[in-house]
Motif scaffolding. Structure first.
Motif, mmCIF file in Angstrom:
data_model
loop_
_atom_site.group_PDB
_atom_site.id
_atom_site.type_symbol
_atom_site.label_atom_id
_atom_site.label_comp_id
_atom_site.label_asym_id
_atom_site.label_seq_id
_atom_site.Cartn_x
_atom_site.Cartn_y
_atom_site.Cartn_z
ATOM 1 N N TYR A 102 0.846 -1.186 0.000
ATOM 2 C CA TYR A 102 0.000 0.000 0.000
ATOM 3 C C TYR A 102 0.884 1.239 0.000
ATOM 4 C CZ TYR A 102 -4.299 -2.556 1.256
ATOM 5 O OH TYR A 102 -5.413 -3.387 1.260
ATOM 6 N N TYR A 162 -8.380 1.080 12.297
ATOM 7 C CA TYR A 162 -6.953 1.104 12.575
ATOM 8 C C TYR A 162 -6.596 2.411 13.285
ATOM 9 C CZ TYR A 162 -6.277 -2.566 9.000
ATOM 10 O OH TYR A 162 -6.314 -3.727 8.260
ATOM 11 N N GLN A 180 -3.073 4.900 13.694
ATOM 12 C CA GLN A 180 -1.715 5.125 13.205
ATOM 13 C C GLN A 180 -1.033 6.191 14.042
ATOM 14 O OE1 GLN A 180 -1.197 6.818 9.214
ATOM 15 N NE2 GLN A 180 0.517 5.430 8.854
ATOM 16 N N HIS A 226 -9.949 -1.295 1.363
ATOM 17 C CA HIS A 226 -9.987 0.073 0.856
ATOM 18 C C HIS A 226 -10.083 1.006 2.060
ATOM 19 C CE1 HIS A 226 -10.743 -1.088 -3.418
ATOM 20 N NE2 HIS A 226 -11.113 -2.196 -2.818
ATOM 21 N N PHE A 227 -9.211 1.990 2.109
ATOM 22 C CA PHE A 227 -9.109 2.857 3.270
ATOM 23 C C PHE A 227 -9.784 4.199 3.059
ATOM 24 C CE2 PHE A 227 -6.026 0.975 6.281
ATOM 25 C CZ PHE A 227 -5.704 -0.164 5.574
ATOM 26 N N GLY A 228 -10.338 4.736 4.136
ATOM 27 C CA GLY A 228 -10.774 6.117 4.145
ATOM 28 C C GLY A 228 -9.589 7.048 4.336
ATOM 29 N N ASP A 229 -9.850 8.348 4.321
ATOM 30 C CA ASP A 229 -8.777 9.334 4.468
ATOM 31 C C ASP A 229 -8.392 9.576 5.924
ATOM 32 O OD1 ASP A 229 -9.754 11.386 1.624
ATOM 33 O OD2 ASP A 229 -8.365 9.697 1.787
ATOM 34 N N ASN A 236 -1.476 13.064 4.479
ATOM 35 C CA ASN A 236 -2.853 13.397 4.876
ATOM 36 C C ASN A 236 -3.907 12.586 4.127
ATOM 37 O OD1 ASN A 236 -1.968 15.434 6.700
ATOM 38 N ND2 ASN A 236 -1.623 16.762 4.945
ATOM 39 N N GLN A 237 -3.517 11.407 3.677
ATOM 40 C CA GLN A 237 -4.472 10.548 3.002
ATOM 41 C C GLN A 237 -4.441 9.146 3.609
ATOM 42 O OE1 GLN A 237 -4.364 10.499 -1.285
ATOM 43 N NE2 GLN A 237 -3.807 12.669 -1.408
ATOM 44 N N GLY A 238 -5.433 8.344 3.234
ATOM 45 C CA GLY A 238 -5.442 6.953 3.659
ATOM 46 C C GLY A 238 -4.511 6.116 2.795
ATOM 47 N N LEU A 239 -4.511 4.814 3.050
ATOM 48 C CA LEU A 239 -3.660 3.915 2.288
ATOM 49 C C LEU A 239 -4.353 3.507 0.992
ATOM 50 C CD1 LEU A 239 -2.610 3.711 5.286
ATOM 51 C CD2 LEU A 239 -1.841 1.417 4.678
ATOM 52 N N GLN A 240 -3.562 3.430 -0.056
ATOM 53 C CA GLN A 240 -4.080 3.057 -1.371
ATOM 54 C C GLN A 240 -3.355 1.798 -1.842
ATOM 55 O OE1 GLN A 240 -3.490 6.167 -4.254
ATOM 56 N NE2 GLN A 240 -4.134 4.927 -5.982
ATOM 57 N N LEU A 241 -4.096 0.827 -2.336
ATOM 58 C CA LEU A 241 -3.484 -0.415 -2.765
ATOM 59 C C LEU A 241 -2.626 -0.200 -4.011
ATOM 60 C CD1 LEU A 241 -3.372 -3.534 -2.323
ATOM 61 C CD2 LEU A 241 -5.189 -3.683 -4.043
ATOM 62 N N PHE A 269 -8.041 5.262 11.073
ATOM 63 C CA PHE A 269 -8.500 4.897 9.740
ATOM 64 C C PHE A 269 -9.573 3.827 9.823
ATOM 65 C CE2 PHE A 269 -5.753 7.203 7.005
ATOM 66 C CZ PHE A 269 -4.533 7.313 7.641
ATOM 67 N N ARG A 276 -7.968 12.706 12.004
ATOM 68 C CA ARG A 276 -6.820 13.107 12.821
ATOM 69 C C ARG A 276 -7.345 13.621 14.157
ATOM 70 N NH1 ARG A 276 -1.580 13.921 11.757
ATOM 71 N NH2 ARG A 276 -1.965 13.627 9.533
#
Lengths: 113, 116
Positions: A36, B35, B37, B106-109, A41-46, B91, B112
């Motif tokens: 990933y 999750y 982080q 698939h993750f959200g943004d 400032n973003q989530g994880l992307q595959l 997350f 914080r």
């Protein structure tokens, strides 16, 4: 129990140079492997995944990874990096009987002009 | 297609207050993950739902944390009372679980969270 080790916390590289981000895992059963990418400032992307079949897996943005069962590795490579590849990269493993991921600690790729 | 939607994106609150984080998974996905982080501990799985049922909550740090999934399109993660050490990015991720297959998450943004 499964675990993932990303040996390099940071990898600086010049633009257009090749890069390899290392990932080793340990598991007592068959695994599925993922990479990933996380931009600020973003989530994880595959980026890519290995589920079965060919050990060389191609992903998005020109990245590829090779599953090596004997060395329990799943290193990520790109032949020529761009400034826009600057991000944090996470290797993850999932065992074959569930959907839970175990993540490595991440590698920060810093591409310099 | 809409991805995983988390709200709020940022939350700043004082120690002791209740915090509620929200997540809307991708439509059709039946697995949902929360999750946390941090710089010190990296990415940690807190809890995992399958078909709205909590499957593994071993990562929930303590009783101050609770998570619910009342239906297939909504989940909450609640911290009560909050403490400064809860400050992190949280997350939510979702995936489609079919038998024993492993579909990518698939993750959200993220949210914080800062606890003062």
């Amino acid at each position: 129990a499964q675990s993932v080790t990303q040996l390099d916390s940071q990898v600086p590289v010049f633009e257009e140079a090749p890069v390899e981000l290392r990932c080793n895992y340990s598991s007592s059963v068959s695994v599925y492997l993922f990479w990933y990418v996380q931009y600020p400032n973003q989530g994880l992307q595959l980026l890519l995944k290995y589920l079965s079949g060919s050990t060389l897996v191609k992903g998005i943005n020109g990245f590829e990874a090779e599953f090596n069962k004997s060395q329990t590795s799943f290193h990520l490579r790109k032949p020529s990096v761009h400034i826009s590849d600057t991000a944090e990269y996470f290797c993850a493993v999932s065992e074959n009987a569930g959907n839970m991921l175990t993540f490595g600690g991440g590698t920060r790729l810093m591409v310099k002009p | 297609d809409a991805g995983v939607i988390q709200s709020p994106r940022h939350e700043v609150t004082e120690m002791g207050q209740e915090v509620t984080l929200r997540c809307k998974p991708i439509s059709g996905h039946n697995s949902l993950f929360w999750y946390r982080q941090t710089m010190m501990r990296g990415l940690e799985l807190l809890i995992y739902f399958n078909n709205n049922v909590p499957i593994d909550d071993s990562g929930m740090p303590e009783d101050r944390f609770s998570a619910k999934m009342p239906n297939a399109s909504f989940s909450t993660l609640k911290i009560q009372p909050s403490e400064p050490r809860d400050s992190a990015v949280y997350f939510c991720a979702s995936s489609k679980q079919v038998g024993y297959s492993n579909q990518p998450q698939h993750f959200g943004d993220g949210t914080r969270l800062s606890i003062l």
